[in-house]
Design an enzyme around this catalytic site. Structure first.
Site, PDB file in Angstrom:
ATOM      1  N   HIS A  19      -8.872  15.562 -29.732  1.00  0.00           N
ATOM      2  CA  HIS A  19      -8.868  15.791 -31.157  1.00  0.00           C
ATOM      3  C   HIS A  19      -7.772  16.643 -31.770  1.00  0.00           C
ATOM      4  O   HIS A  19      -6.921  16.288 -32.605  1.00  0.00           O
ATOM      5  CB  HIS A  19     -10.176  16.146 -31.992  1.00  0.00           C
ATOM      6  CG  HIS A  19     -11.293  15.660 -31.451  1.00  0.00           C
ATOM      7  ND1 HIS A  19     -12.457  16.171 -30.908  1.00  0.00           N
ATOM      8  CD2 HIS A  19     -11.772  14.124 -31.546  1.00  0.00           C
ATOM      9  CE1 HIS A  19     -13.668  15.190 -30.878  1.00  0.00           C
ATOM     10  NE2 HIS A  19     -13.194  13.885 -31.121  1.00  0.00           N
ATOM     11  N   LYS A  43     -28.773  10.566 -35.975  1.00  0.00           N
ATOM     12  CA  LYS A  43     -28.008  11.009 -34.850  1.00  0.00           C
ATOM     13  C   LYS A  43     -27.923  12.380 -34.874  1.00  0.00           C
ATOM     14  O   LYS A  43     -27.290  13.122 -35.783  1.00  0.00           O
ATOM     15  CB  LYS A  43     -26.720  10.323 -34.473  1.00  0.00           C
ATOM     16  CG  LYS A  43     -26.259  10.173 -32.965  1.00  0.00           C
ATOM     17  CD  LYS A  43     -25.150   9.195 -32.903  1.00  0.00           C
ATOM     18  CE  LYS A  43     -23.830  10.351 -33.049  1.00  0.00           C
ATOM     19  NZ  LYS A  43     -22.588   9.512 -32.910  1.00  0.00           N
ATOM     20  N   ARG A  92      -7.671   5.887 -27.225  1.00  0.00           N
ATOM     21  CA  ARG A  92      -7.570   6.426 -25.675  1.00  0.00           C
ATOM     22  C   ARG A  92      -7.537   5.017 -24.862  1.00  0.00           C
ATOM     23  O   ARG A  92      -6.702   4.872 -23.756  1.00  0.00           O
ATOM     24  CB  ARG A  92      -8.675   7.121 -25.408  1.00  0.00           C
ATOM     25  CG  ARG A  92      -8.807   8.432 -25.926  1.00  0.00           C
ATOM     26  CD  ARG A  92     -10.127   8.865 -25.673  1.00  0.00           C
ATOM     27  NE  ARG A  92     -11.086   8.426 -26.694  1.00  0.00           N
ATOM     28  CZ  ARG A  92     -12.075   8.886 -27.010  1.00  0.00           C
ATOM     29  NH1 ARG A  92     -12.872   9.936 -26.525  1.00  0.00           N
ATOM     30  NH2 ARG A  92     -12.856   8.160 -27.835  1.00  0.00           N
ATOM     31  N   SER A 130     -16.124  14.049 -26.171  1.00  0.00           N
ATOM     32  CA  SER A 130     -16.794  15.319 -26.573  1.00  0.00           C
ATOM     33  C   SER A 130     -18.291  15.189 -25.811  1.00  0.00           C
ATOM     34  O   SER A 130     -18.915  16.273 -25.293  1.00  0.00           O
ATOM     35  CB  SER A 130     -17.402  15.291 -28.139  1.00  0.00           C
ATOM     36  OG  SER A 130     -16.341  15.517 -29.007  1.00  0.00           O
TER      37      SER A 130
HETATM   38  P1  ADP Z   1     -16.911   9.090 -32.998  1.00  0.00           P
HETATM   39  O1  ADP Z   1     -17.294   9.074 -31.740  1.00  0.00           O
HETATM   40  O2  ADP Z   1     -18.403   9.779 -34.074  1.00  0.00           O
HETATM   41  O3  ADP Z   1     -16.107   8.215 -33.793  1.00  0.00           O
HETATM   42  P2  ADP Z   1     -15.299  11.470 -32.322  1.00  0.00           P
HETATM   43  O4  ADP Z   1     -15.399  12.831 -32.669  1.00  0.00           O
HETATM   44  O5  ADP Z   1     -15.794  11.233 -30.821  1.00  0.00           O
HETATM   45  O6  ADP Z   1     -15.965  10.426 -33.206  1.00  0.00           O
HETATM   46  O7  ADP Z   1     -13.899  10.789 -32.395  1.00  0.00           O
HETATM   47  C1  ADP Z   1     -13.211  10.823 -33.550  1.00  0.00           C
HETATM   48  C2  ADP Z   1     -11.736  10.429 -33.422  1.00  0.00           C
HETATM   49  O8  ADP Z   1     -10.965  11.303 -32.172  1.00  0.00           O
HETATM   50  C3  ADP Z   1     -11.898   8.902 -33.218  1.00  0.00           C
HETATM   51  O9  ADP Z   1     -10.639   8.173 -33.463  1.00  0.00           O
HETATM   52  C4  ADP Z   1     -11.441   8.980 -31.316  1.00  0.00           C
HETATM   53  O10 ADP Z   1     -10.792   7.924 -30.953  1.00  0.00           O
HETATM   54  C5  ADP Z   1     -10.686  10.337 -31.352  1.00  0.00           C
HETATM   55  N1  ADP Z   1     -10.571  10.991 -30.170  1.00  0.00           N
HETATM   56  C6  ADP Z   1     -11.679  11.326 -29.450  1.00  0.00           C
HETATM   57  N2  ADP Z   1     -11.323  12.027 -28.233  1.00  0.00           N
HETATM   58  C7  ADP Z   1      -9.977  11.827 -28.117  1.00  0.00           C
HETATM   59  C8  ADP Z   1      -8.915  12.158 -27.254  1.00  0.00           C
HETATM   60  N3  ADP Z   1      -9.275  12.651 -25.903  1.00  0.00           N
HETATM   61  N4  ADP Z   1      -7.639  11.822 -27.406  1.00  0.00           N
HETATM   62  C9  ADP Z   1      -7.420  11.350 -28.559  1.00  0.00           C
HETATM   63  N5  ADP Z   1      -8.251  10.940 -29.510  1.00  0.00           N
HETATM   64  C10 ADP Z   1      -9.465  11.244 -29.403  1.00  0.00           C
END
Ligand code: ADP
Length: 158
Positions: A19, A43, A92, A130
Site C-alpha cells: 500500500h 466484516k 498485483r 494484509s
Molecule cells: P480491500 O481488499 O478492502 O480492497 P486492501 O486494503 O487489501 O483493501 O487494498 C486496497 C488497495 O491496495 C487495492 O487496490 C489493492 O489492490 C492495493 N494493494 C493491496 N496490496 C498491495 C500490494 N502488495 N501492492 C500494491 N497494491 C496493493
C-alpha cells in the site's frame, strides 16, 4: 485548472509496504489524495479502525497532500460528497485485474464522472497483502518487514 482529487480506498488491516509503495507513487499525480478506510458492518476487522487510521497517519505525517479518513457506504457516494474525481487502485495479479475491472466498470455506471486509475505493483510487493500479515501475527510471527518502517505492530490495538 480544477484540483485533481483522488481516493485510495481499502481496508488497510493493516497498511502494508505494498500500500505504502502505491500511495507514494501516486502522490505526484494528484493535488490531494484521500486514504480512506471503507467501513463494512459485516466484516469485523483484525485491528480497530482507530488503530488502522492512526498507523496511516503516522506513515504519511510529512505528506501534506494526504488526508486520512473513513467512510460508510458506496465509494462513489464518498467521491461525490468530497469532489473526488479519481479512484486509485493497485494491481498485483490477473485475479486483481478481473476483480477491479468489474468494480471499476460498475462504479463508472453509478457515477460517470469518476475515473479509476491503476498503478502496477512494484514486483517485490506482488505477493504481499494484509491477510498474510494478519496470519503471521495470529501465529506469533514477526511481520515487521512487510509493514511500513514507521509503524510498530507490537503496541497494536485489536
Ligand atoms: P480491500 O481488499 O478492502 O480492497 P486492501 O486494503 O487489501 O483493501 O487494498 C486496497 C488497495 O491496495 C487495492 O487496490 C489493492 O489492490 C492495493 N494493494 C493491496 N496490496 C498491495 C500490494 N502488495 N501492492 C500494491 N497494491 C496493493
Amino acid at each position: 485548472m480544477p484540483q485533481k482529487i483522488a481516493v485510495f480506498p481499502g481496508s488497510f488491516d493493516p497498511i502494508t509496504r505494498g500500500h505504502e509503495s502505491v500511495i507514494k507513487r501516486a502522490v505526484p499525480l494528484f493535488d490531494q489524495l484521500y486514504i480512506a478506510i471503507g467501513l463494512n458492518a459485516e466484516k469485523k476487522g483484525f485491528f480497530t479502525i482507530e488503530q488502522r487510521l492512526h498507523w496511516i497517519e503516522e506513515v504519511f505525517a510529512d505528506e501534506p497532500k494526504i488526508l486520512v479518513t473513513q467512510y460508510e457506504g458506496l465509494t462513489v457516494d464518498f467521491c461525490r460528497q468530497n469532489n473526488i474525481g479519481y479512484i486509485l487502485r493497485g494491481l498485483r495479479t490477473s485475479a486483481d485485474f478481473e476483480f477491479e475491472r468489474s468494480i471499476g466498470q460498475v462504479n463508472k455506471k453509478l457515477y460517470p464522472d469518476i475515473e479509476t486509475v491503476f498503478l502496477l505493483t512494484a514486483p517485490e510487493y506482488t505477493s504481499l497483502n494484509s491477510s498474510i500479515v494478519r496470519d503471521i501475527l495470529r501465529h506469533g510471527g514477526d511481520a515487521s518487514q512487510f509493514v511500513p518502517e514507521k509503524i510498530s505492530l507490537r503496541e497494536a490495538n485489536r
